[in-house]
Scaffold this motif. Structure first.
Motif, short mmCIF file in Angstrom:
data_model
loop_
_atom_site.label_atom_id
_atom_site.label_comp_id
_atom_site.label_asym_id
_atom_site.label_seq_id
_atom_site.Cartn_x
_atom_site.Cartn_y
_atom_site.Cartn_z
N ALA A 1 0.88 -1.17 0.00
CA ALA A 1 0.00 0.00 0.00
C ALA A 1 0.91 1.22 0.00
N LEU A 2 0.56 2.21 -0.80
CA LEU A 2 1.46 3.35 -1.03
C LEU A 2 0.78 4.66 -0.66
N GLY A 3 1.37 5.40 0.27
CA GLY A 3 0.87 6.73 0.63
C GLY A 3 1.85 7.79 0.18
N THR B 1 -3.19 -0.56 -3.29
CA THR B 1 -4.02 0.55 -2.83
C THR B 1 -3.11 1.71 -2.47
N GLY B 2 -3.67 2.91 -2.39
CA GLY B 2 -2.82 4.06 -2.10
C GLY B 2 -3.62 5.25 -1.65
N HIS C 1 4.99 6.63 2.14
CA HIS C 1 4.74 5.58 3.13
C HIS C 1 4.45 4.31 2.38
#
Lengths: 345, 345
Positions: free
Chosen positions: A101-103, A135-136, A152
């Motif tokens: 998951a990428l923030g 997801t992000g 993140h």
């Protein structure tokens, strides 16, 4: 770098990040459309608030923020670092990395070209590691309230059925293996930041470690007692933590810890101890003595020819790590006491 | 607030965040020791690079960054927002929230008391939602390169066995339910930021939604077609996205969408359309018409007495959402076009 990989900058009617790109509305959709294309995955295509995926049931979860400065450095950038760092943390838990998951926290005014370059690195590294970005989330902060790009990454992996990795499983007599020379990442970052140049460019050692770890677990299972990658605080801090957490003594021989020639000279010049300088592709494995030799060979054959056995778990000084010098003296290796090099990852 | 909950500030020999707190060394350990105590969980106690946990096999993963400004506002703070936001995103996927991973990006100079207050909110909200903080990461950036505290929360939840939530499952005739009045969160943030005061303080609507959603899924299973919480861009943007992603038309009646009296006046004063103002505890459910009445009752009885049926999936204008005014006119509700209110979450 996969030669077939191309990642052209999308045509957009803006060249910089604006506050509205974090609004959740139309501008954000315009920014994210090419990003969804870049990371094509069924879960992402759903454009839901999260991703639905299948796992083995027993999973490892790990999370990391990345604030490295500069964003780009010899051997990698913040994007490769984030993927490798997260993949490696999963591997150190004894898990096969599956999903990321990428923030993103973007600063207003960030050139889209710079963002795109980082996203392309993330895609490349994720492909190389066989993990999917599922997801992000994207947020934008005003100029001067961030620093271009913070990332993140959270990783989810399937636990290896034979994995039982814990500092508390270390036993007296266990051998300590290290997969290669230390300190390259920290020196690479510092050299860009300080505008230093060495005879040959020192590159970050950022690299994924999961394939090596999975080979060890496939072959030696529970005889692999402890794994940890040597990132912030370097290999010394990792060993100090392992001793502390496991309540065992650790001894390592200075002469056995590989340090590259260039990195060694740079550290001398800069007054740094390479054992405390961050790596991003190095790990220690604490393994049962009876398999130590074979495990070392396995590591060497999986792409780390310079891997070495550097020490052992000792019957004395529980909770402490000691370094044995070439002339036989012993000195303590504590946790990194203060700050060495901020924003290394 | 659980009256038994106490969260005293730990005694530390520093009162502000220093760069060394992100070093991975001794200073960081000093900062994190009380944090590990606060979030006591076996996976955290292991102090590994990640957490090993059990799941149902089919899981939802969601990630969010939080950059809200100010950090503290009527009705909540960045910590409650992060936990609720992540719990809600899992719920909207049809999952039961289980585990959270927490990333912190702290600005040098941040008072420890402020950090601690946010961490205590996170603990309180996580307890209230029965989710465990199982792993985390802390980074520190120099003064002026961040803004006090940014959070990242990633959630993992077990997919409900009956969940089949997707905009593509919406069918003509489906009813659109909303759990309460819109716009409170955005107006609460704006009122603090602009120093506005209203007759009575407008509080953020931040709230966890998973219990309501799980009740719906337990009882109506696959007849719940789509769920989405109305955060950035407000309920209008969520409906516009749903229509777009599902390729169906949506119609909602302006008069049926609840807006609090104070929020309504504030929006008028500020020139805002409450349908585009962010909420943090509101969601739309698109459900089969034959269960709509019972589903609405279920939502009302699960703590949302003001829940309302606000519209339906239409057989015309696929991909578009229309708003029907009190006098019978229809106007399009597109995605939020630009930026309304930056750093709302």
């Amino acid at each position: 770098m996969n030669p077939a990989f191309s990642c052209p900058l999308p045509k957009l009617d803006f060249s910089e990040i604006q506050l509205g790109h974090g609004s959740g509305g139309m501008l954000m959709q315009k920014l994210l459309e090419p990003v969804f294309g870049l990371f094509s995955h069924p879960a992402l295509a759903e454009q839901h608030d999260g991703a639905i995926v299948s796992t083995a049931g027993r999973i490892a979860i790990t999370t990391d923020s990345f604030v490295v400065s500069p964003l780009f450095f010899p051997g990698g950038d913040i994007g490769t670092l984030a993927v490798h760092g997260t993949v490696n943390d999963l591997a150190m838990c004894g898990a096969r990395p599956r999903y990321l998951a990428l923030g993103l926290i973007l600063e207003e005014g960030l050139p889209i070209a710079e963002l795109w370059k980082v996203l392309c690195s993330i895609r490349q590294a994720a492909n190389d590691c066989s993990v999917a970005i599922v997801t992000g989330d994207t947020k934008v902060v005003e100029r001067g309230k961030g620093d271009r790009i913070f990332l993140h990454t959270t990783g989810v992996g399937d636990l290896h059925p034979e994995a039982a990795i814990s500092a508390r499983r270390m036993e007296v007599g266990d051998r300590i293996l290290l997969n290669g020379p230390v300190g390259d990442h920290g020196v690479a970052i510092l050299s860009v930041r300080e505008g230093l140049s060495f005879e040959s460019a020192i590159e970050s050692d950022t690299a994924p470690l999961h394939r090596t770890v999975l080979r060890l677990l496939d072959r030696f299972g529970t005889q692999i007692h402890f794994l940890r990658d040597a990132t912030r605080g370097g290999v010394a801090t990792v060993l100090a933590e392992a001793a502390q957490q496991g309540g065992k003594g650790i001894e390592v021989e200075e002469a056995l810890i590989p340090v590259g020639e260039e990195v060694g000279s740079a550290c001398e010049l800069l007054g740094l101890d390479p054992l405390y300088v961050a790596c991003e592709g190095r790990f220690v494995a604490v393994v049962a003595p009876e398999i130590a030799e074979e495990a070392l060979l396995e590591i060497q054959q999986s792409g780390w020819p310079q891997a070495a056995a550097i020490g052992w778990v000792a019957g004395e000084h529980p909770g402490k790590t000691l370094l044995r010098s070439a002339i036989g003296g012993r000195r303590p290796l504590p946790l990194l006491p203060g700050e060495q090099l901020p924003r290394i990852c």
